[in-house]
Design a protein around this motif. Structure first.
Motif, PDB file in Angstrom:
ATOM      1  N   GLN A  36       1.003  -9.599  -0.049  1.00 36.86           N
ATOM      2  CA  GLN A  36       1.731 -10.502   0.823  1.00 36.86           C
ATOM      3  C   GLN A  36       3.195 -10.100   0.843  1.00 36.86           C
ATOM      4  N   ALA A  37       3.772 -10.080   2.036  1.00 35.27           N
ATOM      5  CA  ALA A  37       5.193  -9.765   2.157  1.00 35.27           C
ATOM      6  C   ALA A  37       5.677 -10.302   3.479  1.00 35.27           C
ATOM      7  N   SER A  38       7.006 -10.389   3.622  1.00 30.18           N
ATOM      8  CA  SER A  38       7.521 -10.929   4.883  1.00 30.18           C
ATOM      9  C   SER A  38       7.610  -9.844   5.950  1.00 30.18           C
ATOM     10  N   SER A  39       7.269  -8.595   5.597  1.00 33.57           N
ATOM     11  CA  SER A  39       7.302  -7.536   6.606  1.00 33.57           C
ATOM     12  C   SER A  39       6.087  -6.632   6.461  1.00 33.57           C
ATOM     13  N   PRO A  40       5.384  -6.367   7.571  1.00 39.54           N
ATOM     14  CA  PRO A  40       4.198  -5.511   7.501  1.00 39.54           C
ATOM     15  C   PRO A  40       4.537  -4.072   7.094  1.00 39.54           C
ATOM     16  N   ASP A  41       5.788  -3.635   7.356  1.00 42.58           N
ATOM     17  CA  ASP A  41       6.195  -2.272   6.949  1.00 42.58           C
ATOM     18  C   ASP A  41       6.082  -2.122   5.433  1.00 42.58           C
ATOM     19  N   GLU A  42       6.548  -3.153   4.723  1.00 41.87           N
ATOM     20  CA  GLU A  42       6.554  -3.085   3.262  1.00 41.87           C
ATOM     21  C   GLU A  42       5.125  -3.009   2.722  1.00 41.87           C
ATOM     22  N   VAL A  43       4.233  -3.813   3.308  1.00 40.94           N
ATOM     23  CA  VAL A  43       2.829  -3.786   2.872  1.00 40.94           C
ATOM     24  C   VAL A  43       2.246  -2.396   3.100  1.00 40.94           C
ATOM     25  N   ALA A  44       2.572  -1.782   4.237  1.00 44.47           N
ATOM     26  CA  ALA A  44       2.058  -0.436   4.546  1.00 44.47           C
ATOM     27  C   ALA A  44       2.506   0.563   3.475  1.00 44.47           C
ATOM     28  N   LEU A  45       3.775   0.467   3.041  1.00 48.83           N
ATOM     29  CA  LEU A  45       4.296   1.387   2.023  1.00 48.83           C
ATOM     30  C   LEU A  45       3.591   1.192   0.686  1.00 48.83           C
ATOM     31  N   VAL A  46       3.386  -0.072   0.285  1.00 44.79           N
ATOM     32  CA  VAL A  46       2.735  -0.345  -1.006  1.00 44.79           C
ATOM     33  C   VAL A  46       1.258   0.063  -0.954  1.00 44.79           C
ATOM     34  N   ARG A  47       0.605  -0.174   0.181  1.00 45.07           N
ATOM     35  CA  ARG A  47      -0.798   0.263   0.322  1.00 45.07           C
ATOM     36  C   ARG A  47      -0.882   1.784   0.185  1.00 45.07           C
ATOM     37  N   TRP A  48       0.121   2.457   0.741  1.00 42.54           N
ATOM     38  CA  TRP A  48       0.104   3.920   0.683  1.00 42.54           C
ATOM     39  C   TRP A  48       0.263   4.404  -0.756  1.00 42.54           C
ATOM     40  N   THR A  49       1.204   3.802  -1.518  1.00 40.34           N
ATOM     41  CA  THR A  49       1.367   4.243  -2.923  1.00 40.34           C
ATOM     42  C   THR A  49       0.076   3.991  -3.699  1.00 40.34           C
ATOM     43  N   GLU A  50      -0.650   2.913  -3.337  1.00 37.25           N
ATOM     44  CA  GLU A  50      -1.951   2.652  -3.983  1.00 37.25           C
ATOM     45  C   GLU A  50      -2.932   3.776  -3.648  1.00 37.25           C
ATOM     46  N   SER A  51      -2.903   4.233  -2.390  1.00 33.62           N
ATOM     47  CA  SER A  51      -3.859   5.270  -1.978  1.00 33.62           C
ATOM     48  C   SER A  51      -3.588   6.610  -2.659  1.00 33.62           C
ATOM     49  N   VAL A  52      -2.313   6.853  -3.050  1.00 31.03           N
ATOM     50  CA  VAL A  52      -2.029   8.131  -3.726  1.00 31.03           C
ATOM     51  C   VAL A  52      -2.044   7.984  -5.252  1.00 31.03           C
ATOM     52  N   GLY A  53      -2.358   6.790  -5.750  1.00 29.42           N
ATOM     53  CA  GLY A  53      -2.589   6.667  -7.196  1.00 29.42           C
ATOM     54  C   GLY A  53      -1.676   5.737  -7.969  1.00 29.42           C
ATOM     55  N   LEU A  54      -0.608   5.229  -7.336  1.00 24.51           N
ATOM     56  CA  LEU A  54       0.293   4.333  -8.074  1.00 24.51           C
ATOM     57  C   LEU A  54       0.180   2.940  -7.464  1.00 24.51           C
TER      58      LEU A  54
END
Length: 1097
Positions: free
Chosen positions: A535-553
């Motif tokens: 959850q975040a107030s901006s979808p951009d931020e969620v996209a960035l965190v989802r991406w770090t999850e996809s690369v392992g962090l």
């Protein structure tokens, strides 16, 4: 210099605006001194120079008054304006609004309210039981031709004016009214059912005796309402408590402001700290709330608890509010209702639906008036030829009624600038750029292997370097390829920064929250990937965190003071959050200071827009160029940087920061200055590119609309940067086109200079924010619209719902064009209703827009087909149908005129009542209405060549020219039919009616065939069915075929109809009336074919 520029306001403001003297404008003068030559006055009239400042306010109004005066103005439509303003005035008096006031609301005590507040019911209906019939009748009879028909029908109750049977006039009128009433009633019932469904939604209300269920419409100001997750908030409330431990919750506001990112709301501290929910009734507290207003982004109020010593006061702002029509996204919330029904922000921002009238309707209405004039002239000529003998005035009226068939009765069913909804609001991480190397979607697996490798090295090393990962390994292990190492460590640093620098909270469905102290095994179980959402107030931020999850962090937990990351090997890294600097539209960046638990290292991470970050990071030669490249691809770019701080540096910063936060004067400036002292020489880590996915086929659809000659404006609630990105990625603004970003302006002088700067730009797209637009419209409405309309594209960002509707109305007033508004959220409803044509898209933001719209579609790409195919065909068919129906009336009126002039100008009807009703309905109705199946080109062609749509704007399908051609055809055919019948049937004069009427029906059927461009099997059926009906009625209704009252009872015999003379003479008359037209049509198509025929051949 500045004095010489006349600043003429267009809108007459209630406050007198002082004239800007040179001292007031000196700071602008200095900036713009060199360019003062081309600073043209914004008001182009010479009057601007002649009038002194005292006339500024009165000038535009005086001009309007000069224009609107005199008898000519009154006759040409002034009467309509006067009637309209009288009705508006009466409506205003009847619906006089109660003055809105600030209020004190006691928690859980609606009975303590000082005055009566509106019922919390949603009402979208146009009419009620009492206003339904008058309302529908007004909508029908405000059109000239229907009003005219009503007058003619009523005149038949006067014996001396009676021409035929009453049903001749009342049957068609009654039919049209019945159809309209039924259609409106069905719509009203549907609206009522939708409202009822919303109003009867159940909510839990807290009372002294516990929870009770109440309907949404029964909620009152002062009630304590519990709203569950994913439930709509029923009224405007102050947020008192939540089940979330953090004391805050997220809400979705897409139905209110069109933004799909979630907003964080904070509960009132005093009530959140109470041990149990029931304690809300054991305290004595009230909320003071400002009066209801339009602005959805601001609120001022106070919370006071009286039963403590001293009293507890808390100030309330926008973050403590829960507006109606938003949806709770996390936890369960309890709020106290402060505004209900008509006073809620969402209703205040919604405009009332208006009745829309098509361009075609207005055009036909104008032509009808021309026909009416022709009819009156014809009647006067008839009476004049009679010599004005006897009661000539009565005869004149009888002639008017006789020729009334010239004007067809019509059923009224309820271009262009376009505001649109283009994105899916789904962000996807597309690009990571490190300066020397760039990674796209196809090379993300390389990043993953680097991360796995660097954390594997980190864990295999002694604990001293465990947390800093690959950085120490580079220093300690000098052997091996150095470049590879440095790239690996830089990737690791960049990914770690992106995983830490944000405002995202992971939420687990099965557990309310995860404590930091949980044991490792339990933590693993809680941190399972399946039930985690961000959850975040901006979808951009969620996209960035989802991406770090996809690369392992992976971000696995976060609260107000700490966050935890999980490495690819499953190890948990903990960080303490020391400070957080949220994103603002002024700073365009956000920062966070964290301390790593295992090493104690303090790092300041920052990310933001390239314009803000370029001066903060260390010198580099690639950032600006790469940002440009990504922006051209339509990606939203963020620059990520870091700075390592020593313990002393941080302590010094913290002391200064806390001191600044306590200062009373210029607090914001002082805090910003302290933070800026850290933002120097930061290490540039990477540049990220995130794409807001466009809906399917947005680019080709926009291209199609542009080629069709439609100007496109984008009105959005998004931030300026986001809006600009979408405009580029959707190709609303083409790649090589300049964009003029209108600088923020707050007063008249700034607006003046900025408009002059904009005037000097040529062929560039305009991007302007809602606030600046407001200022420009206040002082320079006409000039601004004139300049903006010359732009190939306009983007208005940060628009409120009311502003969107205001822009649409502005374009309608200042340009003669039709407007079409497209939207998909509740925040677009006002705009959709204000536009001439409203299109709603059923999207993720719900159905509110599609319910309020004139047309509803499921995807943006369907607009192409809706306008190019259905819109074009509808216009062409309606134009053909309208003119054909007029032709049908004119031809019979011409025959009546010829008949009357031969019979000593007697005002006697040629055809009896039933024949007239039959002619208007069963004999010719089906073929004429089958014209709606006609099409000139195939749908595929219409989509392939949008220029065909552009052709419509010239108005060639329906104009005075085409109308005059039809008038000539009608006069020619009517004359031939009547004279032919009289010439050929000298001996059997009593048979004139049968012969002329038969020829008339055949002519009409042939004319339909002549008009059709593409045959459809139903058209053929309609032609033969009508002919069959006519022949059957000749056999069975022969008593109607005498010559009106002149025939003195002479009836038709069947033997006569079947004779050869009858058949060949009828055929001859029909041939003479139609053949020349067929020849002309053939020659015209051969030597001057229309544009579409080149495609269809």
């Amino acid at each position: 210099m500045a004095d010489s520029i006349p600043l003429n306001p267009v809108r007459n403001n209630s406050k007198r605006i002082p004239y800007y003297n040179s001292a007031r404008l000196s700071r602008y003068s200095l900036e713009d001194e060199p360019s003062n030559l081309d600073e043209m006055p914004l008001m182009m009239s010479e009057e601007g120079f002649e009038n002194d400042e005292s006339d500024y306010q009165t000038l535009p109004r005086a001009r309007v008054n000069q224009r609107h005066s005199g008898l000519a103005w009154f006759l040409l439509g002034g009467w309509k304006v006067l009637c309209g303003s009288c009705c508006d005035c009466l409506a205003h008096i009847c619906r006089r609004k109660k003055e809105l006031k600030a209020r004190t609301v006691w928690l859980g005590c609606p009975e303590k309210c000082e005055e009566k507040y509106p019922k919390n019911a949603i009402k979208n209906q146009k009419y009620n039981i009492i206003t339904f019939v008058p309302g529908v009748l007004y909508q029908q009879f405000k059109f000239f031709l229907n009003l005219y028909f009503l007058v003619v029908a009523c005149s038949q109750f006067v014996p001396s004016l009676k021409i035929g049977y009453l049903y001749t006039y009342w049957a068609p009128l009654g039919f049209v009214l019945a159809v309209t009433m039924v259609r409106e009633a069905v719509d009203e019932v549907r609206r009522y059912q939708r409202d009822k469904e919303m109003n009867s939604q159940l909510y839990s209300k807290l009372t002294v005796r516990g929870k009770i269920q109440v309907k949404s419409s029964d909620i009152q100001v002062g009630d304590l309402i519990i709203v569950e997750k994913n439930q709509r908030i029923p009224a405007d409330m102050i947020f008192l408590r939540t089940s979330e431990k953090t004391g805050s919750c997220f809400i979705r506001t897409d139905q209110l402001d069109g933004e799909t990112d979630w907003k964080l709301k904070v509960a009132v501290g005093c009530t959140q700290r109470l041990p149990a929910v029931g304690d809300l009734f054991s305290i004595s507290a009230y909320v003071y709330a400002q009066k209801p207003q339009l602005d959805i982004h601001s609120f001022e109020g106070n919370f006071t608890r009286e039963d403590t010593d001293p009293q507890i006061h808390e100030s309330l702002s926008i973050e403590n509010t829960l507006w109606a029509s938003t949806v709770v996204a996390s936890g369960t919330v309890i709020g106290v209702v402060i505004y209900t029904g008509k006073e809620t922000r969402s209703v205040l921002n919604t405009s009332y639906a208006k009745n829309k009238v098509g361009l075609l309707d207005l055009e036909l209405n104008r032509l009808t008036k021309a026909l009416f004039l022709a009819q009156v002239v014809l009647s006067v000529v008839m009476v004049a030829l009679q010599g004005f003998v006897g009661p000539w005035f009565r005869n004149l009226f009888r002639f008017v009624v006789l020729f009334s068939y010239i004007i067809p009765i019509r059923h009224r069913p309820d271009s262009e600038d376009l505001g649109g909804t283009l994105t899916q609001n789904e962000m996807i991480f597309k690009r990571l750029h490190l300066g020397t190397v760039s990674y796209g979607t196809d090379t993300m697996d390389e990043i993953q292997s680097h991360i796995v490798q660097s954390y594997a090295q980190a864990t295999s090393q002694p604990p001293s370097g465990s947390a800093t990962g690959a950085t120490p390994s580079r220093k300690t292990q000098a052997s091996g390829p150095k470049v590879r190492k440095s790239v690996s460590s830089r990737i690791h640093e960049a990914v770690k920064a992106i995983a830490l620098c944000h405002n995202v909270t992971p939420v687990y469905e099965s557990h309310a929250g995860v404590n930091g102290e949980t044991e490792s095994a339990e933590a693993d179980q809680d941190f399972s990937d399946d039930n985690r959402t961000y959850q975040a107030s901006s979808p951009d931020e969620v996209a960035l965190v989802r991406w770090t999850e996809s690369v392992g962090l992976t971000l696995v937990n976060r609260d107000l003071t700490s966050l935890q990351l999980k490495t690819p090997s499953g190890q948990i890294l903990s960080f303490y959050i020391l400070q957080i600097f949220p994103f603002t539209s002024e700073s365009k960046r956000m920062g966070i200071i964290v301390r790593e638990e295992s090493t104690g290292d303090i790092t300041f991470y920052m990310k933001g827009a390239d314009v803000a970050m370029a001066s903060i990071v260390q010198y580099n030669d690639w950032l600006e160029e790469e940002c440009g490249n990504m922006a051209r691809e339509g990606l939203r770019t963020l620059v990520v940087a870091k700075k390592c701080l020593s313990e002393e540096q941080y302590q010094d910063f913290e002391n200064r920061y806390n001191q600044a936060k306590l200062s009373i004067h210029d607090r914001t400036l002082k805090v910003a200055a302290v933070v800026e002292s850290l933002e120097r020489e930061m290490e540039l880590l990477c540049l990220t590119g995130v794409e807001d996915q466009l809906q399917a086929d947005v680019r080709p659809t926009l291209e199609l609309l542009r080629n069709a000659g439609i100007k496109i404006w984008m009105l959005t609630g998004d931030k300026l940067e986001t809006a600009t990105c979408i405009a580029k990625s959707s190709h609303l603004v083409s790649r090589n086109q300049d964009i003029h970003v209108f600088r923020p302006v707050s007063n008249r002088g700034e607006a003046h200079l900025e408009l002059n700067a904009f005037r000097r730009k040529h062929d560039c797209a305009l991007v302007i924010s809602g606030d600046s637009l407001e200022v420009c419209l206040r002082y320079y409405e006409h000039e601004f619209v004139e300049l903006a309309c010359q732009c190939p594209a306009v983007v208005c960002c940060r628009c409120s719902p009311t502003q969107k509707a205001q822009i649409v109305r502005l374009l309608q007033q200042h340009t003669a064009n039709r407007t079409c508004a497209i939207g998909d959220g509740g925040n677009d409803v006002s705009m959709i209703q204000a536009a001439d044509c409203g299109i709603g898209i059923e999207g993720k933001e719900g159905k509110q827009a599609s319910l309020a719209a004139d047309f509803s579609i499921t995807q943006f790409k369907h607009i192409g087909r809706l306008l190019m195919v259905h819109g074009r065909n509808s216009y062409k068919r309606s134009a053909a149908l309208g003119q054909f129906v007029m032709h049908r009336g004119m031809i019979i009126s011409t025959m009546q005129a010829v008949f009357s002039s031969i019979f000593y100008f007697a005002s006697v009807p040629l055809y009896q009542g039933f024949l007239m009703v039959g002619y208007a309905t069963i004999y010719t109705m089906f073929p004429v209405f089958s014209l709606v199946l006609d099409q000139d080109v195939k749908p595929e062609m219409a989509l392939l060549y949008p220029e065909l749509y552009k052709d419509l704007t010239k108005g060639r399908s329906l104009s005075f020219k085409t109308f005059l051609i039809w008038v000539l055809i009608s006069v020619y055919q009517g004359g031939i039919l009547m004279y032919g019948a009289l010439v050929l049937f000298e001996s059997e004069f009593v048979h004139v009616v049968a012969i002329s009427f038969t020829a008339l029906i055949l002519t009409e059927l042939l004319m339909v065939a002549l008009t059709i461009r593409t045959w459809h099997w139903l058209m053929v059926v309609a032609e033969f069915f009508s002919l069959g009906c006519y022949l059957a009625s000749l056999a069975f209704l022969n008593e109607y075929f005498g010559i009106g009252r002149v025939s003195l009872g002479a009836f038709l015999d069947l033997s006569f109809i079947t004779t050869w003379p009858f058949l060949w003479k009828v055929s001859a008359i029909t041939l003479v009336s139609c053949l020349p037209l067929y020849i002309i049509k053939y020659l015209k198509r051969k030597f001057s074919p229309p544009s579409y025929s080149k495609l269809s051949s």
